[in-house]
Design an enzyme around this catalytic site. Structure first.
Site, short mmCIF file in Angstrom:
data_model
loop_
_atom_site.label_atom_id
_atom_site.label_comp_id
_atom_site.label_asym_id
_atom_site.label_seq_id
_atom_site.Cartn_x
_atom_site.Cartn_y
_atom_site.Cartn_z
N GLU A 46 10.71 -4.51 4.23
CA GLU A 46 10.81 -5.92 3.84
C GLU A 46 10.46 -6.08 2.36
OE1 GLU A 46 9.18 -4.77 6.48
OE2 GLU A 46 9.24 -6.17 8.18
N LYS A 51 0.84 -1.20 0.00
CA LYS A 51 0.00 0.00 0.00
C LYS A 51 0.88 1.26 0.00
CE LYS A 51 -3.53 2.18 2.83
NZ LYS A 51 -4.39 2.09 4.00
N LYS A 86 9.76 -0.88 14.17
CA LYS A 86 10.30 -0.51 12.85
C LYS A 86 11.35 0.57 13.01
CE LYS A 86 6.11 -0.99 10.01
NZ LYS A 86 5.16 -0.23 9.22
N HIS A 126 -3.13 -33.87 17.19
CA HIS A 126 -1.95 -34.67 17.54
C HIS A 126 -0.81 -33.76 17.99
CE1 HIS A 126 -3.79 -38.36 16.05
NE2 HIS A 126 -4.40 -37.54 15.21
N GLU A 160 -4.07 -7.08 15.10
CA GLU A 160 -3.65 -5.74 14.68
C GLU A 160 -4.84 -4.77 14.83
OE1 GLU A 160 -0.26 -5.08 11.69
OE2 GLU A 160 -1.99 -4.46 10.54
N GLY A 182 -4.73 -2.02 5.24
CA GLY A 182 -3.89 -3.12 4.76
C GLY A 182 -4.51 -4.49 5.00
N ARG A 183 -4.97 -4.73 6.23
CA ARG A 183 -5.48 -6.07 6.55
C ARG A 183 -6.88 -6.32 6.03
NH1 ARG A 183 -4.38 -2.88 10.67
NH2 ARG A 183 -6.00 -2.18 12.09
O1 F6P Z 1 2.50 -4.31 9.91
C1 F6P Z 1 2.03 -3.03 9.69
C2 F6P Z 1 1.46 -2.86 8.31
O2 F6P Z 1 1.23 -1.50 8.13
C3 F6P Z 1 0.19 -3.64 8.08
O3 F6P Z 1 -0.94 -3.05 8.59
C4 F6P Z 1 0.20 -3.77 6.61
O4 F6P Z 1 -0.68 -4.74 6.19
C5 F6P Z 1 1.65 -4.10 6.36
O5 F6P Z 1 2.35 -3.31 7.31
C6 F6P Z 1 2.16 -3.88 4.96
O6 F6P Z 1 2.10 -2.55 4.58
P1 F6P Z 1 2.25 -2.13 3.06
O7 F6P Z 1 1.14 -2.73 2.29
O8 F6P Z 1 2.21 -0.63 3.06
O9 F6P Z 1 3.59 -2.63 2.57
#
Ligand code: F6P
Length: 539
Positions: A207, A201, A505, A376, A345, A259-260
């Site tokens: 990452e 987003k 972060k 199990h 979250e 995001g979620r």
């Molecule tokens: O972990 C925090 C967060 O902002 C989530 O809410 C989101 O889904 C994720 O990082 C990834 O964010 P982006 O889509 O901006 O890379």
């Protein structure tokens, strides 16, 4: 301090009176199961194996009414900026508003753009699936979605869940910044026939951007113009341009998609490529159907509200800190991880909307594994451990493997057996008889009986769906989204921000030069300093 009167006080007083009684005893009331279950179409939610009775349900419903769930729900659907700490509307529901009735934010209808983006996604997905869009080496055989959190968990969960509907290229997911993840995925692929989708987003998540750069370098070794085999899913069009992705392969969405909650829009592109635009629309239709149910059904028959109230009963009223989610459906193996983000979250908060501390526990710890595997592994603790852990079972009435219907029946029998065993347990007397029947006597029989006694009285709910189709998955996911929302409203918190992920972060940025050995500055605390020094010395 908890209120002693008002709806919370009333439900807590009721709980104090009933908490010791046996759930199994509630079935003495005729029609207990029918009265404490609810359905939407062929989706059945059974919560009769909980300690909720008519009065408890009434008090829980009162809690929802008094918290203003209906008002907040209508505000959400109408595009009001209910995510106050970020000044945003919350409109993932607009992404599945397939009939396209107007939805306004700041006075403007957002639907034309939503539907236009959906059609662009469909055009691109068809081109990839039909071989019209090609890699340097020919038609696309593999798609890699690079994203994390909400830009990974939803599509990764759904792609696995809907495996029987796959008729497009293979889809893979890379999320972890651990180089092992991207390495293990790319190693198996041909860069000349691979499409990389960068899903972020913000398009700044470290990452994702690190993995995207690695994937571009990998592709650059075999492909003349690697950027041409990249697509982006993002709200940050300036950042996607800077990365070098042509705007025709950039699919944007507005800041009112959290995001979620984003798998219904562009973040779902990998799913759409795997199952095709028609099946993806069926997934959206399922979500939309649940939205309509959530908006229209009376609370006593409203599945998201009932799931939320059962959650509130177990976590906030009875104080159970965790909730296990056990899908008896191997293809829902990633559902618990998906729900972890969705619930933890969203509702893992310590202050209310008004900034004051919440005066009771908030979101539960959500965890789980598919059945029967969990049986199990950790079910021992569920049955005989010292904590009571409410379990939420999910099971399909049938599976896709018609030739293995006998295996599915075994699966269903296991699911039903577990919820029954959790509730009824096995009395000491019964355990004693079993021990004696095995020839044990005296001390030995007593020891064996103690170990074989199950306290029972452990609550569970079961959600039964006919078959895990795209439409049914859409209904189930929207059900859980709204459940989390209702719980958040009852707790008075904003379920749509996530400030709790920021501090770690920021600190990672400060620690990187120290881990890399570029900077001598010491971390603020002795433990972190010791760990960093040890890692530098032994690596
Ligand atoms: O972990 C925090 C967060 O902002 C989530 O809410 C989101 O889904 C994720 O990082 C990834 O964010 P982006 O889509 O901006 O890379």
């Amino acid at each position: 301090m908890s209120e002693t009167s008002g709806p919370w006080g009333r439900i807590e007083a009721h709980a104090a009176q009933v908490r010791k009684r046996r759930i199994a005893g509630l079935f003495a009331t005729p029609n207990r199961a029918r009265e404490f279950s609810a359905s939407f179409g062929d989706l059945l939610f059974d919560y009769s194996k909980t300690n909720i009775d008519t009065e408890g349900r009434w008090l829980l419903l009162e809690l929802a009414e008094r918290a203003g769930v209906a008002k907040w729900r209508d505000a959400m659907f109408s595009g009001r900026k209910i995510n106050e700490s970020e000044g945003r509307a919350v409109l993932h529901t607009a992404l599945r508003n397939l009939d396209g009735g107007p939805v306004t934010v700041d006075g403007a209808d957002v639907m034309p753009e939503v539907l236009d983006t959906l059609r662009r996604m469909e055009g691109f997905a068809d081109d990839v699936r039909d071989g019209v869009f090609e890699g340097q080496g020919g038609p696309i055989t593999d798609v890699v979605n690079i994203g994390i959190g909400g830009s990974d968990l939803g599509p990764a969960m759904a792609v696995q869940a809907l495996a029987p509907y796959h008729d497009g290229p293979r889809v893979h997911f890379v999320s972890n910044v651990d180089g092992a993840h991207v390495t293990d995925v790319l190693r198996r692929l041909d860069p000349q026939t691979t499409l990389v989708i960068v899903a972020s987003k913000t398009f700044t998540t470290v990452e994702t951007m690190t993995n995207a750069a690695t994937a571009r370098a990998w592709m650059g070794e075999a492909v003349d113009e690697p950027g041409e085999q990249f697509a982006a899913l993002s709200s940050a069009q300036d950042e996607t341009a800077r990365f070098g992705i042509d705007p025709s392969r950039v699919f944007g969405f507005a800041d009112w998609v959290g995001g979620r909650y984003s798998m219904w829009g562009p973040i779902g592109l990998s799913l759409m490529i795997a199952i095709g635009p028609g099946a993806f629309r069926a997934f959206l239709r399922g979500g939309q159907a649940m939205d309509r149910h959530f908006r229209a059904a009376e609370f006593k028959d409203n599945l998201p509200v009932l799931l939320a109230l059962v959650g509130i009963w177990h976590r906030q009223v009875l104080g159970c800190p965790t909730r296990a989610v056990i899908p008896y459906e191997q293809r829902l193996a990633r559902l618990p991880a998906y729900l972890q983000q969705l619930e933890m979250e969203s509702n893992g908060k310590r202050v209310r909307r008004d900034g004051h501390p919440v005066d009771r526990p908030t979101g539960p710890i959500v965890w789980g594994e598919p059945g029967t595997n969990g049986q199990h592994a950790f079910f021992q603790l569920l049955h005989q451990g010292t904590d009571v852990i409410p379990v939420e079972f999910l099971v399909g009435a049938r599976g896709h493997e018609d030739d293995l219907a006998h295996q599915h029946r075994l699966l269903v029998a296991n699911c039903l057996a577990q919820s029954e065993a959790l509730m009824t347990g096995r009395s000491h007397k019964e355990a004693q008889s079993i021990a004696e029947a095995q020839g044990l006597t005296g001390e030995a029989a007593a020891r064996a009986a103690a170990a074989r006694t199950f306290p029972g009285n452990r609550p569970s709910t079961t959600l039964v769906y006919p078959l895990l189709t795209p439409e049914m998955l859409g209904q189930i996911i929207a059900l859980y989204e709204h459940r989390v929302f209702v719980e958040g409203v009852i707790l008075g918190i904003n379920s749509f921000d996530q400030w709790g992920v920021e501090l770690g972060k920021d600190l990672a940025k400060d620690l990187l030069p120290i881990v890399e050995g570029r900077q001598d500055a010491q971390p603020a605390d002795g433990s972190t300093a010791l760990l960093a020094a040890h890692i530098r010395r032994v690596r």
